[in-house]
Write an enzyme that holds these catalytic residues in place. Structure first.
Site, PDB file in Angstrom:
ATOM      1  N   THR A 131       0.688  -0.887   0.148  1.00  0.00           N
ATOM      2  CA  THR A 131       0.066  -0.030  -0.016  1.00  0.00           C
ATOM      3  C   THR A 131       0.781   1.294   0.209  1.00  0.00           C
ATOM      4  O   THR A 131       1.867   1.304   0.482  1.00  0.00           O
ATOM      5  CB  THR A 131      -0.662  -0.191   1.280  1.00  0.00           C
ATOM      6  OG1 THR A 131      -1.563   1.128   1.420  1.00  0.00           O
ATOM      7  CG2 THR A 131      -0.018  -0.310   2.575  1.00  0.00           C
ATOM      8  N   ASP A 132       0.457   2.340  -0.565  1.00  0.00           N
ATOM      9  CA  ASP A 132       1.029   3.642  -0.377  1.00  0.00           C
ATOM     10  C   ASP A 132       1.227   4.332   1.093  1.00  0.00           C
ATOM     11  O   ASP A 132       1.955   5.079   1.386  1.00  0.00           O
ATOM     12  CB  ASP A 132       0.517   4.697  -1.169  1.00  0.00           C
ATOM     13  CG  ASP A 132      -1.228   5.187  -0.726  1.00  0.00           C
ATOM     14  OD1 ASP A 132      -1.613   4.357  -0.064  1.00  0.00           O
ATOM     15  OD2 ASP A 132      -1.809   5.815  -1.503  1.00  0.00           O
ATOM     16  N   GLU A 133       0.269   3.915   1.974  1.00  0.00           N
ATOM     17  CA  GLU A 133       0.190   4.207   3.326  1.00  0.00           C
ATOM     18  C   GLU A 133       1.722   3.892   4.176  1.00  0.00           C
ATOM     19  O   GLU A 133       2.202   4.374   5.097  1.00  0.00           O
ATOM     20  CB  GLU A 133      -0.882   3.621   4.356  1.00  0.00           C
ATOM     21  CG  GLU A 133      -2.252   3.675   3.794  1.00  0.00           C
ATOM     22  CD  GLU A 133      -3.306   3.580   4.544  1.00  0.00           C
ATOM     23  OE1 GLU A 133      -2.922   3.563   5.820  1.00  0.00           O
ATOM     24  OE2 GLU A 133      -4.680   3.612   4.160  1.00  0.00           O
ATOM     25  N   TYR A 156      -1.778  -0.398  11.197  1.00  0.00           N
ATOM     26  CA  TYR A 156      -2.030  -1.008   9.911  1.00  0.00           C
ATOM     27  C   TYR A 156      -0.728  -0.979   9.063  1.00  0.00           C
ATOM     28  O   TYR A 156      -0.274  -1.930   8.345  1.00  0.00           O
ATOM     29  CB  TYR A 156      -3.213  -0.836   9.120  1.00  0.00           C
ATOM     30  CG  TYR A 156      -3.249  -0.939   7.499  1.00  0.00           C
ATOM     31  CD1 TYR A 156      -3.238  -2.358   7.073  1.00  0.00           C
ATOM     32  CD2 TYR A 156      -3.366  -0.056   6.537  1.00  0.00           C
ATOM     33  CE1 TYR A 156      -3.421  -2.641   5.723  1.00  0.00           C
ATOM     34  CE2 TYR A 156      -3.186  -0.165   5.120  1.00  0.00           C
ATOM     35  CZ  TYR A 156      -3.264  -1.594   4.759  1.00  0.00           C
ATOM     36  OH  TYR A 156      -3.406  -1.917   3.313  1.00  0.00           O
ATOM     37  N   LYS A 160       2.264  -3.310   7.469  1.00  0.00           N
ATOM     38  CA  LYS A 160       2.368  -3.536   6.150  1.00  0.00           C
ATOM     39  C   LYS A 160       3.858  -3.224   5.800  1.00  0.00           C
ATOM     40  O   LYS A 160       4.498  -3.917   5.045  1.00  0.00           O
ATOM     41  CB  LYS A 160       1.517  -2.672   5.032  1.00  0.00           C
ATOM     42  CG  LYS A 160      -0.080  -3.077   5.101  1.00  0.00           C
ATOM     43  CD  LYS A 160      -0.162  -4.654   4.509  1.00  0.00           C
ATOM     44  CE  LYS A 160       0.042  -4.515   3.187  1.00  0.00           C
ATOM     45  NZ  LYS A 160      -0.599  -5.798   2.382  1.00  0.00           N
TER      46      LYS A 160
END
Ligand code: NAD
Ligand code: DAU
Length: 351
Positions: A131-133, A156, A160
């Site tokens: 993810t970009d997060e 989260y 990741k």
């Protein structure tokens, strides 16, 4: 003939990836491994469940022995790893589950792949979907590129980020062939209605409050899920070993602006007066540690592999609203039972 393991194939993005691979590659055997948590739903795959090149295996990625047995059974050529706990709000309430699934689950798959492919890695690939997060929050403009330093800020995204690090560590230390891709926010059919877009479409339809966190000023970069699946297909087949690819459609929206578009489209399809459902907008307490802005620069994917999104946002959101309004049975099924408890606890309002 290739045999590919897709993990998390009963979830939102995974089901679109499984569908694309099963339909596009009749010569491949596609094995979908999923634990069927609250977010996994075999109804997402009804249209391909009887395809001769599709197999479902109900397993937990954290169960290393079960994963090893599966590698022995199928002799996989590749892994496309999507299984994860994916909702930021849930990670704030229960970080342990996120660490277990996203970190330990990924590690167990990596170790099983390393052992299975120890004598020959030709043609093998472990493709990790991220993810970009992991890059953090863009508070002062700019875009995330593949070399942006990691700065995860929620349980989260920390889980990741950790899984991404393990994937690269297995490449560097053991020579495991890997690719990582980091994508922006997805939207489209079959997304669990805890996430902003399906939650709000469902609430508009049912005349329920639309809980906007903070002032609704946070910015996300939205991509139609089928375009993410197309990118995954391209990267799996044409991407370079050891590389990272960012995936996004240069499509940033402030939450409140996006919500007004959703209201407009949904009201129109429901035969309501324009903007009638704006009265449902309810500002609620902000998400803890709420990242202000994500924005992905996907130039590398475009230049090196020729990918670009197939849909403009206006078309994608209309298709999406249509789909949720036409699939009330699917929504009713996923919002029954446990969901009601989650919803009441999360929003402290009776559903
Ligand atoms: P999702 O929550 O809809 O689906 C996750 C799937 O994983 C479910 O089918 C669930 O049953 C399965 N799963 C969970 N724990 C498991 C376990 N221990 N063993 C086996 N299966 C398990 O998630 P999604 O939104 O489809 O996201 C898929 C992947 O893409 C995730 O890795 C996520 O981090 C990543 N991603 C999501 C987005 C997005 O906008 N949704 C954007 C970028 C990246
Ligand atoms: O950027 C990619 C990520 O996008 C993925 O890695 C995650 O798996 C996915 O869940 C998504 O994370 P977000 O937190 O951005 O998505 P979500 O739909 O939960 O929220 C989108 C924005 O809307 C965010 O700024 C929070 C806000 N929001 C969300 C909900 C559920 C609200 O204002 N109210 C809500 O009820």
């Amino acid at each position: 003939m290739k045999t590919i393991l897709i993990t998390g194939g009963a979830g939102f993005i995974g089901s679109h990836v499984v569908r694309l691979f099963v339909n596009k590659y009749p010569d491949y055997k596609i094995v979908n491994l999923d634990k069927l948590t609250y977010a996994g739903n075999l109804a997402n795959l009804r249209d391909i469940e009887n395809a001769p090149n599709y197999i479902f295996e109900k397993k937990d990625i954290c169960d290393f022995d079960a994963i090893k047995t599966l590698f022995d059974k199928y002799n996989f050529d590749g892994v496309i790893h999507l299984a994860a706990e994916s909702h930021v709000d849930r990670s704030i309430k229960d970080p342990f589950t996120f660490a277990r699934t996203n970190i330990m689950g990924t590690l167990s798959l990596l170790q099983a792949a390393k052992e299975a492919w120890k004598d020959n890695t030709d043609g093998k690939l472990f493709y990790h979907i991220s993810t970009d997060e992991v890059y953090g929050s863009l508070e002062n403009g700019g875009f995330f590129v593949e070399t942006t330093s990691y700065d995860p800020r929620s349980p989260y995204s920390a889980s990741k980020a950790s899984s991404d690090h393990f994937v690269r560590a297995y490449h560097n230390t053991y020579g495991l062939p890997i690719i990582v891709s980091n994508c922006s926010n997805n939207y489209g059919p079959y997304q669990f209605p805890e996430k902003l877009i399906p939650l709000f479409i469902n609430n508009i339809r049912n005349n329920k409050p639309l809980p906007v966190y903070g002032k609704g000023e946070n910015i996300r970069d939205w991509l139609y899920v089928v375009d993410h699946a197309r990118a995954i297909d391209l990267i799996y087949h044409k991407g370079k070993n050891g590389e990272t690819y960012n995936i996004g459609g240069f499509n940033e929206w402030r939450n409140i602006d996006l919500i007004k578009v959703m209201i407009k489209v949904t009201d129109k399809l429901l035969g309501r007066a324009e903007g009638e459902s704006e009265k449902l907008i309810t500002y609620v307490s902000d998400r803890a540690g709420h990242d202000l802005r994500y924005a992905i620069d996907s130039t590398k994917l475009h230049k090196e592999l020729g990918w670009e999104p197939s849909l403009q946002f206006e078309e994608g959101i209309e298709k999406t609203v249509h789909w949720y309004l036409d699939n009330q049975e699917w929504l009713d099924q996923v919002t029954s039972g446990e969901y009601q408890k989650y919803y009441e606890n999360m929003y402290k309002i009776k559903s």
